[in-house]
Design a protein around this motif. Structure first.
Motif, PDB file in Angstrom:
ATOM      1  N   PHE A 105      -2.700  -6.083   6.421  1.00  0.00           N
ATOM      2  CA  PHE A 105      -2.928  -5.164   7.533  1.00  0.00           C
ATOM      3  C   PHE A 105      -2.048  -3.934   7.387  1.00  0.00           C
ATOM      4  O   PHE A 105      -0.856  -4.041   7.097  1.00  0.00           O
ATOM      5  CB  PHE A 105      -2.554  -5.831   8.866  1.00  0.00           C
ATOM      6  N   ASP A 106      -2.645  -2.776   7.652  1.00  0.00           N
ATOM      7  CA  ASP A 106      -1.858  -1.579   7.889  1.00  0.00           C
ATOM      8  C   ASP A 106      -1.167  -1.793   9.249  1.00  0.00           C
ATOM      9  O   ASP A 106      -1.620  -2.623  10.045  1.00  0.00           O
ATOM     10  CB  ASP A 106      -2.824  -0.384   7.934  1.00  0.00           C
ATOM     11  N   ALA A 107      -0.099  -1.065   9.531  1.00  0.00           N
ATOM     12  CA  ALA A 107       0.599  -1.274  10.810  1.00  0.00           C
ATOM     13  C   ALA A 107       0.285  -0.171  11.832  1.00  0.00           C
ATOM     14  O   ALA A 107      -0.331  -0.440  12.870  1.00  0.00           O
ATOM     15  CB  ALA A 107       2.098  -1.372  10.558  1.00  0.00           C
ATOM     16  N   ASP A 108       0.690   1.069  11.546  1.00  0.00           N
ATOM     17  CA  ASP A 108       0.513   2.158  12.516  1.00  0.00           C
ATOM     18  C   ASP A 108      -0.963   2.420  12.798  1.00  0.00           C
ATOM     19  O   ASP A 108      -1.756   2.670  11.882  1.00  0.00           O
ATOM     20  CB  ASP A 108       1.154   3.452  11.985  1.00  0.00           C
ATOM     21  N   ASP A 109      -1.319   2.373  14.058  1.00  0.00           N
ATOM     22  CA  ASP A 109      -2.698   2.608  14.536  1.00  0.00           C
ATOM     23  C   ASP A 109      -3.686   1.533  14.069  1.00  0.00           C
ATOM     24  O   ASP A 109      -4.899   1.718  14.165  1.00  0.00           O
ATOM     25  CB  ASP A 109      -3.211   4.011  14.156  1.00  0.00           C
ATOM     26  N   THR A 110      -3.145   0.423  13.539  1.00  0.00           N
ATOM     27  CA  THR A 110      -3.984  -0.737  13.230  1.00  0.00           C
ATOM     28  C   THR A 110      -3.461  -1.936  14.033  1.00  0.00           C
ATOM     29  O   THR A 110      -4.198  -2.547  14.786  1.00  0.00           O
ATOM     30  CB  THR A 110      -3.984  -1.050  11.726  1.00  0.00           C
ATOM     31  N   LEU A 111      -2.165  -2.239  13.886  1.00  0.00           N
ATOM     32  CA  LEU A 111      -1.566  -3.322  14.680  1.00  0.00           C
ATOM     33  C   LEU A 111      -1.036  -2.784  16.008  1.00  0.00           C
ATOM     34  O   LEU A 111      -1.025  -3.470  17.017  1.00  0.00           O
ATOM     35  CB  LEU A 111      -0.418  -3.985  13.917  1.00  0.00           C
ATOM     36  N   GLY A 141      -7.416  -1.554   7.938  1.00  0.00           N
ATOM     37  CA  GLY A 141      -6.626  -0.428   8.430  1.00  0.00           C
ATOM     38  C   GLY A 141      -7.455   0.674   9.057  1.00  0.00           C
ATOM     39  O   GLY A 141      -8.685   0.693   8.948  1.00  0.00           O
ATOM     40  N   ASN A 142      -6.759   1.610   9.692  1.00  0.00           N
ATOM     41  CA  ASN A 142      -7.444   2.702  10.397  1.00  0.00           C
ATOM     42  C   ASN A 142      -7.652   3.932   9.522  1.00  0.00           C
ATOM     43  O   ASN A 142      -8.408   4.824   9.889  1.00  0.00           O
ATOM     44  CB  ASN A 142      -6.633   3.115  11.633  1.00  0.00           C
ATOM     45  N   SER A 143      -6.954   4.008   8.380  1.00  0.00           N
ATOM     46  CA  SER A 143      -7.055   5.212   7.563  1.00  0.00           C
ATOM     47  C   SER A 143      -7.945   4.987   6.335  1.00  0.00           C
ATOM     48  O   SER A 143      -7.612   4.185   5.460  1.00  0.00           O
ATOM     49  CB  SER A 143      -5.667   5.657   7.098  1.00  0.00           C
TER      50      SER A 143
HETATM   51 MG   LIG Z   1      -2.428   3.500  10.008  1.00  0.00          MG
END
Ligand SMILES: [Mg+2]
Length: 233
Positions: free
Chosen positions: A8-14, A174-176
């Protein structure tokens, strides 16, 4: 023995991140308006950030130095010490901002942890990312945590090699599209896009570039356990 790894990506994903930057940019803009009215300020700040990425790297500290540099340039060094102090306060507020988890994160991780090895791959400032992972309360769900300075093919290849994971046994969430999806697809791994409603300009890729690869898109992490069960067994 778990053979498959879900990263998992963290920022804006978790958890929420870009919103904190957006509100700080708005405060910065309001401050600069006392000196000059500049409708292109957002772009000037981004150009400074972009220029400085290879010097400061990603994260709040680099962003703060870029705000100071932009303020000095745009006010022709007339910005007051008091306002520079205020920018420092913006940075500290960002760094201690409570970690606000995305919907359904814990239930999703709980459901997946039974059958898969779980991992975080996040880029940015090491200290900031470490404290966010600790403050999120999610650390125990993850078998592996990687904090990196860039998320490109080279980085993912290195991570897979280091942990002895083959690309076909690896999914990145992830979000990106630029950082979480395309480099993983290029290596033959699977990727699932979970868009967040705000995306930093630097992470936006042209549609035709993204269209060259196949990946799934979901609207919430809650959809993840079923999607993985149905498409990756
Ligand atoms: Mg992100």
């Amino acid at each position: 023995m778990k053979t498959k790894t879900i990263a998992f990506d963290a920022d804006d994903t978790l958890w929420i991140n870009e919103t904190i930057f957006t509100s700080t940019r708005a405060k910065f803009k309001a401050m600069i308006a006392k000196y000059v009215s500049d409708e292109f300020l957002d772009d000037k700040l981004y150009q400074t950030e972009k220029r400085n990425l290879c010097i400061f790297g990603y994260g709040i500290k680099g962003f703060t130095l870029s705000m100071i540099e932009t303020a000095l340039e745009i006010t022709k060094e007339q910005i007051s010490g008091r306002d520079i102090h205020q920018i420092m306060a913006f940075a500290k507020d960002m760094l201690v901002h409570p970690v606000e988890l995305m919907a359904e994160v814990e239930n999703t991780l709980k459901a997946l942890k039974e059958n898969y090895r779980l991992m975080v791959i996040t880029k940015g400032d090491l200290f900031d990312q470490e404290t966010k992972i600790a403050r999120s309360g999610l650390a125990d769900y993850f078998d592996l945590i990687e904090i990196v300075s860039e998320k490109d093919e080279r980085t993912y290849r290195h991570i897979l090699h280091k942990h002895n994971i083959s690309a076909e046994n690896f999914i990145m969430i992830g979000n990106s599209v630029k950082s979480d999806i395309l480099p993983v697809c290029a290596l033959g791994g699977k990727a699932i896009h979970v868009p967040f409603h705000e995306t930093w300009t630097h992470e936006i890729v042209p549609e035709e570039q993204a269209a060259a690869y196949f990946y799934d898109t979901i609207t919430s992490l809650a959809e993840l356990p079923d999607l993985i069960k149905n498409t990756w067994s």
